[in-house]
Write an enzyme that holds these catalytic residues in place. Structure first.
Site, mmCIF file in Angstrom:
data_model
loop_
_atom_site.group_PDB
_atom_site.id
_atom_site.type_symbol
_atom_site.label_atom_id
_atom_site.label_comp_id
_atom_site.label_asym_id
_atom_site.label_seq_id
_atom_site.Cartn_x
_atom_site.Cartn_y
_atom_site.Cartn_z
ATOM 1 N N LYS A 1 0.806 -1.220 0.000
ATOM 2 C CA LYS A 1 0.000 0.000 0.000
ATOM 3 C C LYS A 1 0.839 1.270 0.000
ATOM 4 O O LYS A 1 0.378 2.326 -0.453
ATOM 5 C CB LYS A 1 -0.938 0.011 1.201
ATOM 6 N N SER B 1 1.270 -9.651 -0.155
ATOM 7 C CA SER B 1 0.940 -8.232 -0.163
ATOM 8 C C SER B 1 1.258 -7.473 1.119
ATOM 9 O O SER B 1 1.414 -6.260 1.084
ATOM 10 C CB SER B 1 -0.539 -8.051 -0.495
#
Length: 321
Positions: free
Chosen positions: A51, A302
């Protein structure tokens, strides 16, 4: 519409700021799956998840006047931390709308980067509505967690780096919540490895994107009870839905038990701390939801922002079947 040129521009903007995260391999994993897997370790990214790429790219593109107004977003954790860190680096004040049940580790990290947190009850309110009230009250710039051109472009740099490092792949497995990482990764794969099949992976309990992909109609979920908190998003966005439909080859889902088994594998065998959402792609391979045999497979891990006590609790409750 976001293009690979935007991903390339984001990569230049992130150079020297975001970590060029390592790619991990495992002989044990390859032998078990009869394939060659390359795991892009975004759990080792700044703020602990991919992110940061999209958040920094988006905040960096704001004008000084816009940054002076402050930045507002909503997130269960990883985007919150990423925006908070990006704002600290670029001199903007961050306000984050977070659910009351957000993981403690993620909330503490977000506060540690200097952000102001506004908590809400997800059972009674929608985060978008809370953010809109705050936006009207103070006029900060809203940077949503996935449905934003600059966020999508920044997220695509993870797959771009992976393909540049390991060469062409037969298959790329990418986790999917709101579709920002999946959209950006698919753009990178289409440009750098046209023959690579891109598959998005969701939790079974939050399968809105899979249903949307298969039907061509946008579906949604409401506070799904999956352990993959990063994939509890209500639906794909107005940008990510068409990007996923145009550039992704398939979608699949995995159970929460599949996620815990994949977590335990990377923790025990590869010494990598990865959160439940972070192993969605790997879980699909390990659980046989995607045929990976005899293929070169990229997997994006992720994120790694997970409360350690909670992770151990998950492991202790897993059967050895």
């Amino acid at each position: 519409m976001v293009s690979f040129a935007d991903v390339q521009a984001a990569a230049r903007r992130l150079e020297g700021i975001a970590h060029r995260t390592p790619v991990a391999t495992s002989r044990t994993l390859d032998e078990r799956l009869k394939a060659k897997l390359f795991l892009k370790c975004e759990n080792l990214q700044r703020a602990g998840a991919f992110k940061f790429r999209g958040a920094y790219n988006a905040v960096a593109r704001l004008t000084p006047e816009q940054r002076g107004r402050g930045v507002l977003t909503y997130s269960s954790g990883n985007h919150a931390q990423a925006v908070a860190l990006a704002c600290r680096l670029l001199g903007a004040q961050a306000t984050i709308v977070m659910p009351e049940n957000a993981p403690v580790a993620k909330r503490q990290a977000t506060e540690g980067y200097g952000a102001r947190i506004v908590a809400y009850d997800p059972g009674r309110e929608k985060r978008e509505e809370v953010a809109e009230r705050l936006r009207r009250a103070g006029d900060p710039v809203l940077i949503p967690p996935y449905d934003h051109e600059d966020v999508i472009a920044g997220q695509g740099t993870a797959a771009k780096e992976l393909l540049e490092e390991v060469g062409s792949l037969d298959l790329l497995l990418v986790c999917c919540g709101g579709g920002g990482l999946l959209s950006g990764s698919a753009l990178a794969a289409r440009a750098l490895a046209p023959g690579c099949r891109v598959v998005g992976v969701e939790p079974e309990l939050a399968d809105d994107a899979t249903r949307s992909f298969r039907t061509g109609t946008l579906h949604s979920v409401s506070n799904p009870p999956t352990i993959a908190d990063g994939a509890r998003t209500p639906s794909l966005g107005t940008l990510t839905f068409p990007l996923v439909r145009q550039n992704v080859d398939d979608m699949t889902t995995v159970s929460d038990d599949d996620l815990v088994r994949a977590m335990r594998f990377v923790w025990e065998r590869m010494k990598l701390v990865v959160e439940p959402t972070g192993v969605l792609g790997l879980a699909a391979a390990l659980a046989g939801r995607v045929d990976v045999a005899s293929r070169r497979v990229g997997v994006i891990l992720s994120g790694g922002n997970v409360d350690l006590a909670y992770a151990l609790e998950l492991f202790s409750g897993l059967s050895d079947d």
